[in-house]
Structures are given as C-alpha cells and as structure tokens.
Design an enzyme around this catalytic site. Structure first.
Site: not given
Ligand SMILES: Cc1cc2nc3c(=O)[nH]c(=O)nc-3n(C[C@H](O)[C@H](O)[C@H](O)COP(=O)(O)OP(=O)(O)OC[C@H]3O[C@@H](n4cnc5c(N)ncnc54)[C@H](O)[C@@H]3O)c2cc1C
Length: 405
Positions: A143, A145-148, A357, A384, A386
């Site tokens: 979402e 506001g909710a990735g990682s 490179q 899947e 980071t």
């Molecule tokens: C091409 C593509 C396809 C995708 N397909 C899907 C899909 O099919 N289904 C789905 O649900 N999602 C999907 N995603 C989403 C993807 O899983 C998320 O982008 C990913 O989980 C990271 O979340 P975020 O982008 O919100 O980054 P954030 O969670 O905001 O992270 C930003 C940065 O902060 C770092 N970070 C975050 N938390 C911590 C921590 N606790 N400690 C240290 N560092 C941290 C991260 O490593 C990253 O570098 C897709 C994304 C892309 C780009």
C-alpha cells in the site's frame, strides 16, 4: 542430499527453453519493452505449448494438467518441483524477464490460495486457469504507506451480513489490472497489527474494485504494475480465504509471509537469469573486440572481472537451488530463501553493471541489451522484500540459533 545432476526431463526442458529463449524470445525482447506489453497472441500460443512454464502452478487436483514442474522427481522419486521451476525460470529470464513476468497463471496469488484456502475456494479460484484464454492471478499486499512494513497495512475490511466491505488502495501490483482475481490483504483493525490481517480473493468486475494508474517504470517495462482501488467493495464471505474461524491469531500475516518462502528463491533465480545473459553478452563482446592476448593491464583487469562475476553467479545460483531443495524436502527455509534472494539480487546488480562498464559507451546503446538488463535488474533488490529487509530476516534468525560453544 542435494544432487546437482539434472534428470533427463529437466535437462531436456532446460535445453528446449534455452533454444526458445535464444531464437524466439530474445529477438523480440527490445520491441516488447518499447511497446510496454507482450502481444496476447504470442502469450496464447505459448500457453498452449505448456512446456512446463507458467506463472505459478495450478495443482492437478484443482484442474492443473500436470506434466510440468509438479511432476519433476529425482532418481529416488522425491519431488523436485521447486528446483525444476527455478531451472525453467532462469532460462526464461535469460531470454526476457518481461516474458517471465507475463506468463499466465495464478502468479504470486497462488500460494496464499493453496496454503489458506478451503477445498471449495481452491476449486473455485484455480479452475479459472483451466479455461481457454489468458488468465492471471495477482497478489495485493503493498500500500502507499505499507511496503516493507507489512503490519502497517490500512486497507480495511468490515463484516456486513454475508458480505465483507473493503476500503483502501494497493500499489505496485504485478498484473493487477489484467488479473481475473487478486489476493487482497486487509485489516479488521490497524491497532491489532498482524493479528488484524484478513486475506480475501477479490474478483475482477466486483463493484467498488477498480484499477488506478499503471506505473511507468525504469525497468520491467513490458510487465504491468498497477494501482488497485477498493471503495466500499463488497465481497461474499466465501471469498475470505480459509473462512472466519481460520483467523485465531496472526494467520493472515503468516499467509503473506509463507508465500515468500517459495517465491524468494524464484525471484533470486530470475535475477540470476538476467545477470547471466548480461555476463555472457559482455564476455562475447570482449572476445570479439579486445585482443586479450596483449599484456595490457586493462585486459588483465577485464578478464579478472569476468572471472569474478562468473564465480558470483554460480554461488548465487547454488544458494537459490539450496532454498528450493529445502522447500521440496518440506524443510523450513525462510532464512535460506532470504539469503538466496538478498545475495542473488546484489550479485545480479553488480554483474549487470559490470557488463555495461566492460563494454564502455557501447554498453549504453539502446540496441545493446545490457542497457536494458541494467535497468531491469534494480527492482530485484526492492520487490519481495528489499535487500535491507532480507538482511533483517536473516540476522533475526541467526541470532535465535542455539549456542554452539
Ligand atoms: C515492479 C514492481 C512490482 C511489484 N509487485 C508487487 C506485487 O505484485 N504485489 C505487492 O504486494 N507488491 C508489489 N511490489 C511492491 C514491493 O514489494 C515494495 O516496493 C517493496 O516491498 C518495498 O516497499 P516500498 O516500496 O514501500 O519501500 P519502503 O518499505 O518504504 O522502503 C524504502 C527504503 O527503506 C528501507 N527500509 C524499510 N524498512 C526498513 C527497516 N526496518 N530497516 C532498514 N531499512 C528499511 C527499504 O529497504 C528501502 O530501501 C512491486 C514493486 C515493484 C517496483
């Protein structure tokens, strides 16, 4: 113990896929990327070939045809389903990662339905893929506001009679717009954290369920990445995976995580497939364009860089295979799956960068594939989970291991 020898079936499918990737897929790859899509008629003809390639497996008891990864066995008759899928996936990604992401099938939506669904739900949702035509499942967790931080999802679900009402937004969902159904993770109460998670299958055409923007991305351009919107979206109670009684604690959250135990080695090997293509392309460029026999320091360095990349690629592949072998043996593999994914993504980014490179300015030309692979590979350290998140998963698990001294 893990056996490195491929069975005759595995070797045959790998060779078939390699020739197909080389002669049919690779020549079309740059055009697909420019068009931001792969033509449906090509995908349909490929689906009919059923060469052990699909995006996620439909179990035979729910209408899957078998004859692919699910039937792969070692000499002792033990399943090699996950290992075989990895072997096939590496060749597909070597040809074109866009094609690997566009293969019809349940996709990442398959594992939650398989782990959490009732027999009736599996029958309903998997049978979609036995119908003629192109059919996709998708996985809607992320979402705005909710990735990682998966526990922070805010998409809400509220029971109303025999229905659930869903509200929220999902983003970056692979194949989200074209999917027949999407597994949607929602919460009954954000204050409950992981214990509040519920998992639904939301079908295309459900009122209140719509597609928002389709992302323009730096890489994976022929793969659709969609925003999904749920506005008072009413789904029947039968679409809650496992039924209400299933959710006693953190089952919804665990369902999201369990998907990754099999998908992370797969993501790792897809990255290795791209990076192997880049490594081989750059190696051939070097052989064709530089006189390596001349004792120039830069040639010694080039050869050394290629040798290092080859070592890294082989090590990363073995880590992916180990995690897949553990899954085939029914062994817990969360740590090994994260190790494989984290390592493979890092290695693949380095190898693709080295390929550009090594080729100098030629590496930046659009008709040279390495430029595309350099852009495609970055996301493998993001989706899947980071790289940073994988390292947290790994460190938590190793610090829980019993003392040895
Ligand atoms: C091409 C593509 C396809 C995708 N397909 C899907 C899909 O099919 N289904 C789905 O649900 N999602 C999907 N995603 C989403 C993807 O899983 C998320 O982008 C990913 O989980 C990271 O979340 P975020 O982008 O919100 O980054 P954030 O969670 O905001 O992270 C930003 C940065 O902060 C770092 N970070 C975050 N938390 C911590 C921590 N606790 N400690 C240290 N560092 C941290 C991260 O490593 C990253 O570098 C897709 C994304 C892309 C780009």
């Amino acid at each position: 113990m893990i056996d490195f020898e491929l069975t005759p079936d595995q070797a045959q499918v790998r060779e078939f896929l390699h020739q197909f990737a080389k002669n049919v897929v690779r020549p079309a790859s740059l055009e697909w990327e420019r068009q931001h899509r792969i033509p449906d008629d090509f995908l349909l003809r490929l689906a009919m070939l059923r060469a052990g390639v699909s995006s996620g497996e439909v179990p035979p008891e729910y209408g899957g045809e078998g004859g692919g990864a699910g039937d792969s066995k070692d000499k002792k008759g033990r399943t090699q389903k996950n290992r075989f899928s990895l072997i096939a996936a590496e060749e597909m990604a070597w040809g074109d990662i866009g094609l690997a992401m566009n293969l019809p099938g349940p996709n990442l939506g398959g594992p939650p339905v398989q782990y959490m669904g009732t027999p009736e739900q599996k029958q309903r949702f998997f049978s979609v893929f036995t119908r003629p035509g192109l059919h996709y499942g998708a996985y809607g967790l992320t979402e705005p506001g909710a990735g990682s931080d998966v526990s922070g999802i805010r998409t809400s679900c509220r029971k109303d009679g025999a229905e659930w009402v869903l509200n929220g937004r999902k983003c970056y969902i692979t194949n989200g717009a074209k999917a027949d159904w999407v597994v949607i993770f929602a919460t009954v109460d954000p204050a409950l954290g992981r214990a509040g998670h519920r998992v639904f299958v939301v079908e295309k055409g459900t009122p209140g369920f719509s597609v928002g923007k389709i992302e323009e991305k730096m890489g994976l351009r022929s793969s659709e990445t969609a925003e999904l919107v749920l506005e008072d979206c009413r789904v029947p109670e039968d679409n809650l995976l496992g039924g209400e009684a299933y959710y006693r604690g953190k089952e919804g959250f665990m369902g999201a995580m369990k998907t990754f135990d099999s998908s992370r080695p797969m993501v790792g090997i897809l990255g290795i497939g791209i990076a192997r293509a880049a490594y081989e392309y750059a190696r051939d460029f070097v052989k064709d364009n530089y006189v390596l026999g001349r004792a120039l320091p830069r040639y010694v360095q080039l050869a050394d860089r290629l040798a290092e990349d080859k070592r890294l690629l082989d090590a990363a592949r073995l880590m992916c295979w180990r995690a897949a072998w553990m899954a085939d043996e029914g062994l817990p593999n969360a740590k090994e799956a994260s190790m494989a994914k984290a390592y493979a993504a890092k290695v693949a980014m380095k190898v693709c960068s080295d390929a550009v490179q090594v080729m100098g300015a030629h590496g930046l030309e659009q008709h040279q594939f390495v430029e595309k692979w350099y852009r495609d590979i970055k996301v493998f350290d993001i989706f899947e989970g980071t790289g940073q998140i994988q390292r947290i998963v790994i460190s938590k698990r190793i610090l829980k291991e019993p003392p040895n001294f």
